[in-house]
Scaffold this active site. Structure first.
Site, PDB file in Angstrom:
ATOM      1  N   GLY A 129     -51.577  -3.014 -33.631  1.00  0.00           N
ATOM      2  CA  GLY A 129     -50.320  -3.715 -33.766  1.00  0.00           C
ATOM      3  C   GLY A 129     -49.290  -3.159 -32.813  1.00  0.00           C
ATOM      4  O   GLY A 129     -49.574  -2.296 -31.981  1.00  0.00           O
ATOM      5  N   LYS A 184     -53.070   2.573 -41.833  1.00  0.00           N
ATOM      6  CA  LYS A 184     -52.220   2.156 -40.726  1.00  0.00           C
ATOM      7  C   LYS A 184     -51.516   3.385 -40.175  1.00  0.00           C
ATOM      8  O   LYS A 184     -50.644   3.968 -40.812  1.00  0.00           O
ATOM      9  CB  LYS A 184     -51.203   1.125 -41.193  1.00  0.00           C
ATOM     10  CG  LYS A 184     -50.320   0.582 -40.079  1.00  0.00           C
ATOM     11  CD  LYS A 184     -49.402  -0.509 -40.627  1.00  0.00           C
ATOM     12  CE  LYS A 184     -48.536  -1.101 -39.535  1.00  0.00           C
ATOM     13  NZ  LYS A 184     -47.665  -2.193 -40.046  1.00  0.00           N
ATOM     14  N   GLY A 214     -57.877  -2.972 -36.159  1.00  0.00           N
ATOM     15  CA  GLY A 214     -56.984  -3.750 -35.313  1.00  0.00           C
ATOM     16  C   GLY A 214     -55.842  -2.902 -34.799  1.00  0.00           C
ATOM     17  O   GLY A 214     -55.636  -1.761 -35.217  1.00  0.00           O
ATOM     18  N   ASP A 255     -42.194 -11.692 -40.059  1.00  0.00           N
ATOM     19  CA  ASP A 255     -43.359 -11.859 -39.198  1.00  0.00           C
ATOM     20  C   ASP A 255     -44.496 -12.541 -39.955  1.00  0.00           C
ATOM     21  O   ASP A 255     -45.616 -12.036 -40.030  1.00  0.00           O
ATOM     22  CB  ASP A 255     -43.812 -10.489 -38.671  1.00  0.00           C
ATOM     23  CG  ASP A 255     -44.703 -10.623 -37.443  1.00  0.00           C
ATOM     24  OD1 ASP A 255     -45.412  -9.640 -37.121  1.00  0.00           O
ATOM     25  OD2 ASP A 255     -44.713 -11.698 -36.810  1.00  0.00           O
TER      26      ASP A 255
END
Length: 865
Positions: A609, A629, A607, A734
């Protein structure tokens, strides 16, 4: 006047001539009149033992209320020395030496005439309702005992009292005295007792008190005194009892008391603002203390092991501080300890060692360990406390868990009056051995994961008055055996109980019984359906509403309670100073990560971000599947996001938080700065993919209601830990489904702390929430951002996380994102649910949950015929 008349007669007889002439008669008459007048005047001014009666009568006349008939004998027909409460001197007849009128509920001011009883040695007017000012005491030079305690006197501390140099006992406690304690009090060299507690005194504790070497009892508790505790009090070698609690005293523990105060038997410093660590030698410096009260302060660090050296210690209260570390097993040396309270700290216990040690405290009656960090299974050795006289046991609000029942050894504690195991994570069933505790009055096991049926053996506990088993997973029927008990409060709410509610005993008192949240119950005097047959259609509709309303009601209630707790709770301490992430996380090379992700290929892309990209990879050496990440350092805020996430997860650990495995801060093959974080790979993806269909039609098996509720509890636990229990309050900023990862066991883990915020200063606390300053500014995701952020708020707050969590809950139940196209103009997901609650709630429910609820209602109807 009888004395005057007698002396006058004698004088006249001695001066009368035998044969007076006319002139001499006139002279004698003039002399007689002159002499008579002189005698009369002198008689009125000379001291007279009978004058004390006048001052007593004046005192009596100002009393507006007294017990019926009490002062009937205070009249001129009897000698005042035999009046009730009055005692006169034997050496000086008629002079009052004691006035003792305690506990008569006398009302009115204390007459100033008391100050004229100059022979007074004892003045005891305690436990009445006298008001106004203190009486003048300056002329009472012989006064030794002054007790005006437990009245309603409004006055400043009497400075003139220092002139009463023979005073041994002063008790002015429980009044409304104001002002400061005068430093001149140190001149009262004969004083042995000074009690000024429960007033409104201000200022500091005078260091001059250290000059009164005769003092052995000093109490100034429950005032508004400030400053530190004077070291000079350590000079008082005869001190037996020292009470300074419930003021606003600051500084550390008064180590001066450890120097010479070996005579201390009672020390109370509770409910102040004392901080720092307790002295390691506290137990050696106070060898004779029997009662030690240090609760509700800000003491830090570990409990000193030297406390176990106070052989005569009977009561120890350390609750409500910030103590950490393992509870010292040296407390097991205290043979006479009967009361131990360590609640509301951050203490831990090393397995069963601590409980084993306490078994040596043969006098122990009350043990309070609630609201700490005790974890693991409750040890079986808790049964060893049976050799003590234990009557109260509280282990609530910890992290106790287990793979089986509550230890059956709890039944060995046959003398228990109170058992509180609530707010843990206990599993299994209630052991039948609890039936042996025939003296028990209160049982609290709420907020756990207990299962099975409510055991009938509880009906055998004839002394039981309060039973709380709410918020567990008990099923089956409510035992009718509970009807026989003289219960005053019964809470079985929010379980899975079924069947008809008993009618007798406490069940006939709806205000004393709480059964809500049990969808299968019927009958009784509370608002539940009757236990009669009905058509399937009617019952299906009924159970559908009954299922859905509690669902949303429970979620709404959880939010309200959580927000209220958020408002009231404040962190126990500020965050620890920041360290670089490199000191806390193992590093890994760029080459290792490149190999693990096939050079960060698209095939391993998970994914994207706002600050980087996430790849799936496998570390060869560790044989560990990870999510990597990689931060795009060209993006604004990426560097801060990297540091923010490292700092957020630097020292926190929770089963529902996604931890960093490793951090990588290095350079890539081109020499460019490279920063990445490694997490354990979550094969079940995130909550978003489970709640919403994908365009390609590939959707995992949908989540049932119980699964969704379990995931909601997971995230609530994580947020509660971040906001209150992690040692440095942290705001996620978040909270949304895509940041909620699901592990192999389908437990939720909150991840992505890239914009998390940290507590900086208590001065930034705002009404309604704990306010936090962010290092990267307030950000979030549209639809989940709290309204105050959209309105321009520049500071993050815990209430912002709560709002986002609420939106996630609504999304989990409705199956709709807050950004769904149907929400436009003035419509949003919040008012969409609100407008349909409660009667049309099934219109907003996720269709898959609607079918599940209908199936439940149908099965329920069939089971009841």
């Amino acid at each position: 006047m009888s004395n005057c008349r007698t002396s006058m007669s004698v004088t006249m007889a001695s001066t009368r001539p035998k044969r007076p002439g006319k002139l001499s008669m006139l002279i004698l008459l003039g002399l007689f009149l002159l002499f008579f007048g002189t005698i009369k005047i002198n008689c009125a001014t000379l001291p007279d033992n009978s004058t004390d009666v006048l001052w007593l009568q004046a005192f009596r006349n100002e009393i507006s209320s007294a017990p019926s008939g009490w002062f009937n004998s205070w009249n001129s027909s009897s000698n005042h020395c035999v009046w009730p409460g009055v005692r006169c001197s034997q050496l000086h007849p008629g002079r009052v030496v004691a006035l003792e009128l305690s506990g008569l509920n006398l009302v009115g001011p204390i007459s100033s005439s008391i100050g004229n009883l100059t022979f007074l040695r004892t003045l005891n007017l305690s436990r009445n309702s006298f008001s106004g000012q203190l009486p003048p005491l300056i002329h009472l030079q012989k006064l030794q005992v002054l007790d005006l305690s437990m009245n309603q006197l409004h006055d400043s501390f009497p400075y003139a009292i220092v002139n009463c140099s023979k005073l041994r006992i002063i008790n002015l406690s429980k009044n409304f005295l104001v002002g400061e304690i005068p430093p001149q009090i140190g001149l009262m060299s004969n004083l042995s007792v000074l009690f000024l507690s429960w007033n409104n005194l201000t200022g500091v504790i005078p260091p001059t008190l250290g000059n009164i070497t005769t003092i052995d009892r000093l109490g100034v508790a429950y005032n508004n005194l400030t400053g530190s505790i004077p070291d000079e009090l350590g000079k008082l070698q005869n001190m037996l009892r020292l009470g300074l609690g419930a003021n606003m005293l600051s500084g550390g523990f008064p180590e001066g008391l450890l120097n010479r105060s070996n005579s201390l038997q009672y020390l109370a410093l509770q409910s102040n603002m004392l901080n720092s660590k307790l002295p390691p030698n506290i137990g050696n410096g106070l060898p004779k203390v029997g009662e030690l009260y240090l609760y509700d302060n800000m003491f830090e660090g570990q409990i000193p092991a030297s406390l176990g050296n106070i052989s005569g210690l009977q009561r120890l209260e350390l609750q409500g501080n910030s103590l950490t570390g393992e509870i010292t097993t040296s407390l097991g040396n205290l043979q006479y300890l009967y009361y131990l309270n360590l609640e509301k700290n951050n203490l831990e216990a090393n397995g069963s060692e601590f409980f084993n040690a306490l078994a040596n405290c043969r006098s122990l009656e009350s043990l309070f360990l609630a609201d700490n960090q005790l974890q693991g299974a409750i040890p079986n050795t808790i049964g060893n406390l049976s050799i003590t006289n234990l009557v109260q046991l509280s282990l609530a609000g910890n992290k106790f868990s287990g793979t089986g029942n509550i230890p059956i050894q709890v039944g060995s504690l046959t003398g228990l009056f109170v058992l509180d195991l609530s707010s843990n994570k206990l599993t299994g069933e209630i052991p039948d051995t609890l039936a042996k505790c025939q003296s028990i009055v209160t049982i609290q096991m709420a907020q756990n994961f207990l299962v099975g049926t409510i055991p009938k053996i509880l009906g055998m506990l004839q002394s039981l008055s309060m039973l709380n088993l709410s918020h567990n997973y008990f099923s089956g029927a409510i035992p009718e055996d509970l009807e026989r008990l003289q219960l005053r409060q019964l809470d079985l709410s929010y379980n899975h109980l079924q069947g008809e509610i008993p009618k007798n005993g406490i069940f006939g008192n709806s205000t004393a019984v709480s059964l809500q949240g049990n969808w299968g119950l019927c009958g009784g005097d509370i608002d539940l359906p009757t236990c009669t047959a009905a058509s399937w259609k009617r019952k299906a509709g009924y159970y559908l509403i009954r299922v859905l309303i509690p669902v949303f009601g429970l979620l709404s209630l959880a939010l309200v309670i959580y927000l209220l707790l958020l408002i009231k709770r404040t962190p126990k301490r500020e965050c620890l100073s920041m360290h670089s992430f490199g000191e806390n996380f193992l590093k890994i090379s760029y080459k290792d990560l490149a190999e693990a992700t096939s050079d960060f290929s698209e095939s391993n892309l998970v994914g994207r971000g706002s600050h980087g990209t996430v790849y799936r990879g496998k570390l060869k050496e560790a044989k560990l599947e990870v999510a990597v990440k990689v931060f795009d350092l060209d993006m604004r805020g990426a560097e801060k996001s990297f540091l923010s996430e490292c700092e957020a997860l630097r020292s926190i650990q929770h089963r529902n938080l996604l931890p960093i495995i490793r951090a990588c801060s290095t350079v890539d093959y081109t020499g460019s700065v490279f920063k990445a974080l490694l997490y354990e790979y979550m094969p079940n993806g995130n909550l978003d993919t489970w709640l919403h269909y994908k365009g390609d039609g590939k959707t995992p098996k949908h989540l049932g209601f119980s699964q969704r509720l379990s995931l909601a509890v997971n995230i609530a636990d994580a947020l509660d830990y971040l906001h209150h229990d992690c040692g440095r309050p942290t705001i996620h900023c978040d909270v949304k489904p895509s940041n909620i990862l699901l592990n192999d066991d389908m437990n939720a883990l909150l991840g992505d702390f890239g914009i998390a915020s940290f507590y900086v200063d208590s001065s930034s606390t705002s009404t309604g929430s704990t306010t936090i300053t962010s290092s990267v500014g307030v950000k979030g995701t549209i639809g989940y951002i709290a309204p105050e952020y959209a309105g321009g708020a520049r500071k993050a707050s815990t209430s912002g996380d709560v709002y986002s969590f609420g939106i996630v809950l609504l999304e989990m139940m409705t199956g709709k994102r807050p950004t769904d196209p149907m929400f436009k103009d003035e419509t949003n997901i919040v008012n969409f649910v609100d407008n349909n609650f409660p009667r049309e709630i099934y219109h907003v429910l996720d269709t898959r949950l609607t079918e599940e609820c209908k199936d439940f209602a149908h099965a329920k109807t069939v089971s009841e015929g």
